[in-house]
Design a protein around this motif. Structure first.
Motif, short mmCIF file in Angstrom:
data_model
loop_
_atom_site.label_atom_id
_atom_site.label_comp_id
_atom_site.label_asym_id
_atom_site.label_seq_id
_atom_site.Cartn_x
_atom_site.Cartn_y
_atom_site.Cartn_z
N MET A 242 0.81 -1.22 0.00
CA MET A 242 0.00 0.00 0.00
C MET A 242 0.85 1.27 0.00
SD MET A 242 -3.08 -1.11 -0.07
CE MET A 242 -3.99 0.35 0.33
N ARG A 243 2.17 1.16 -0.05
CA ARG A 243 3.08 2.30 0.11
C ARG A 243 2.77 3.44 -0.85
NH1 ARG A 243 3.93 4.71 3.15
NH2 ARG A 243 4.10 2.84 4.36
N SER A 244 2.63 3.18 -2.15
CA SER A 244 2.41 4.27 -3.10
C SER A 244 1.06 4.93 -2.88
CB SER A 244 2.56 3.80 -4.54
OG SER A 244 1.53 2.91 -4.89
N THR A 245 0.05 4.16 -2.57
CA THR A 245 -1.28 4.71 -2.28
C THR A 245 -1.25 5.55 -1.01
OG1 THR A 245 -2.34 2.83 -3.35
CG2 THR A 245 -3.70 4.16 -1.88
N ASN A 246 -0.60 5.03 0.02
CA ASN A 246 -0.50 5.76 1.29
C ASN A 246 0.27 7.07 1.11
OD1 ASN A 246 -1.90 3.71 2.44
ND2 ASN A 246 -0.20 2.88 3.59
N GLU A 247 1.31 7.04 0.29
CA GLU A 247 2.10 8.25 0.04
C GLU A 247 1.22 9.32 -0.62
OE1 GLU A 247 5.39 10.44 0.68
OE2 GLU A 247 5.24 8.33 1.21
N LYS A 248 0.39 8.91 -1.55
CA LYS A 248 -0.53 9.85 -2.21
C LYS A 248 -1.53 10.42 -1.21
CE LYS A 248 -0.22 7.53 -6.66
NZ LYS A 248 -0.91 6.66 -7.60
N ILE A 249 -2.05 9.57 -0.33
CA ILE A 249 -3.02 10.01 0.68
C ILE A 249 -2.40 11.04 1.62
CG2 ILE A 249 -4.36 9.27 2.69
CD1 ILE A 249 -4.79 6.60 1.16
N THR A 250 -1.21 10.74 2.15
CA THR A 250 -0.59 11.67 3.10
C THR A 250 -0.13 12.95 2.41
OG1 THR A 250 1.55 10.52 2.92
CG2 THR A 250 0.10 9.88 4.74
N ASP A 251 0.31 12.86 1.15
CA ASP A 251 0.69 14.07 0.41
C ASP A 251 -0.52 14.97 0.17
OD1 ASP A 251 3.32 13.27 0.33
OD2 ASP A 251 3.27 12.63 -1.77
N LYS A 252 -1.64 14.37 -0.17
CA LYS A 252 -2.88 15.14 -0.39
C LYS A 252 -3.34 15.80 0.91
CE LYS A 252 -6.54 16.33 -2.79
NZ LYS A 252 -6.51 17.21 -3.93
N ALA A 253 -3.28 15.06 2.01
CA ALA A 253 -3.68 15.61 3.31
C ALA A 253 -2.77 16.77 3.70
CB ALA A 253 -3.65 14.52 4.39
N GLU B 100 -1.89 22.61 4.36
CA GLU B 100 -1.11 23.81 4.05
C GLU B 100 -1.96 24.85 3.34
OE1 GLU B 100 2.38 22.42 1.98
OE2 GLU B 100 3.33 21.77 3.85
N LYS B 101 -2.85 24.42 2.47
CA LYS B 101 -3.72 25.36 1.77
C LYS B 101 -4.70 26.01 2.74
CE LYS B 101 -6.90 25.72 -2.12
NZ LYS B 101 -7.61 25.01 -3.17
N ALA B 102 -5.23 25.24 3.67
CA ALA B 102 -6.22 25.76 4.61
C ALA B 102 -5.61 26.69 5.65
CB ALA B 102 -6.94 24.61 5.31
N THR B 103 -4.41 26.37 6.11
CA THR B 103 -3.81 27.15 7.20
C THR B 103 -2.74 28.13 6.74
OG1 THR B 103 -2.07 25.52 7.63
CG2 THR B 103 -4.16 25.26 8.83
N GLY B 104 -2.16 27.90 5.57
CA GLY B 104 -1.07 28.74 5.10
C GLY B 104 0.24 28.45 5.79
N LYS B 105 0.29 27.39 6.59
CA LYS B 105 1.49 27.01 7.31
C LYS B 105 2.11 25.77 6.70
CE LYS B 105 -0.09 28.91 11.65
NZ LYS B 105 -0.33 28.67 13.08
N HIS B 106 3.44 25.72 6.71
CA HIS B 106 4.18 24.59 6.16
C HIS B 106 4.25 23.48 7.22
CE1 HIS B 106 7.16 22.39 3.88
NE2 HIS B 106 7.93 22.33 4.95
N VAL B 107 4.03 22.23 6.78
CA VAL B 107 4.17 21.07 7.64
C VAL B 107 5.64 20.67 7.64
CG1 VAL B 107 3.51 18.66 7.98
CG2 VAL B 107 1.84 20.29 7.10
N PRO B 108 6.26 20.51 8.81
CA PRO B 108 7.68 20.11 8.85
C PRO B 108 7.90 18.79 8.12
CG PRO B 108 6.91 20.73 11.04
CD PRO B 108 5.71 20.70 10.15
N ASP B 109 9.05 18.68 7.44
CA ASP B 109 9.36 17.47 6.67
C ASP B 109 9.42 16.23 7.54
OD1 ASP B 109 9.48 18.87 4.31
OD2 ASP B 109 11.66 19.13 4.38
N LYS B 110 9.74 16.37 8.80
CA LYS B 110 9.80 15.22 9.70
C LYS B 110 8.41 14.62 9.88
CE LYS B 110 11.56 13.93 14.24
NZ LYS B 110 12.19 14.41 15.46
N VAL B 111 7.38 15.45 9.84
CA VAL B 111 6.01 14.99 10.01
C VAL B 111 5.46 14.46 8.70
CG1 VAL B 111 3.66 15.67 10.62
CG2 VAL B 111 5.59 16.59 11.90
N SER B 112 5.63 15.21 7.64
CA SER B 112 5.12 14.81 6.32
C SER B 112 6.01 15.43 5.26
CB SER B 112 3.68 15.27 6.15
OG SER B 112 3.20 14.91 4.87
N ASN B 113 6.68 14.57 4.48
CA ASN B 113 7.59 15.10 3.47
C ASN B 113 6.92 15.36 2.17
OD1 ASN B 113 7.29 12.39 2.79
ND2 ASN B 113 9.44 11.92 2.99
#
Length: 65
Positions: A36-47, A52-65
């Protein structure tokens, strides 16, 4: 650890893997996180993008790259 050629797992990916594992155990249908790795990567990237679009804040790479 990620297999060669696959993206590095961050905390969001690991969290999604844990959720899938828990749901798989409770439903009797185990989920292979590596399949499921590629599907999960797409899900977390979309989230991350939606956050980031909703808050205008960058998510740290450690949390989500």
């Amino acid at each position: 650890m990620s297999a060669p050629g696959q993206p590095k797992q961050d905390y969001a990916d690991k969290g999604l893997d844990a959720i899938e594992k828990k749901i798989g155990q409770s439903s009797g249908h185990p989920v292979d996180a590596n399949k499921m790795r590629s599907t999960n990567e797409k899900i977390t990237d979309k989230a991350r993008g939606m956050f980031e679009k909703a808050t205008g804040k960058h998510v740290p790479d450690k949390v989500s790259n």
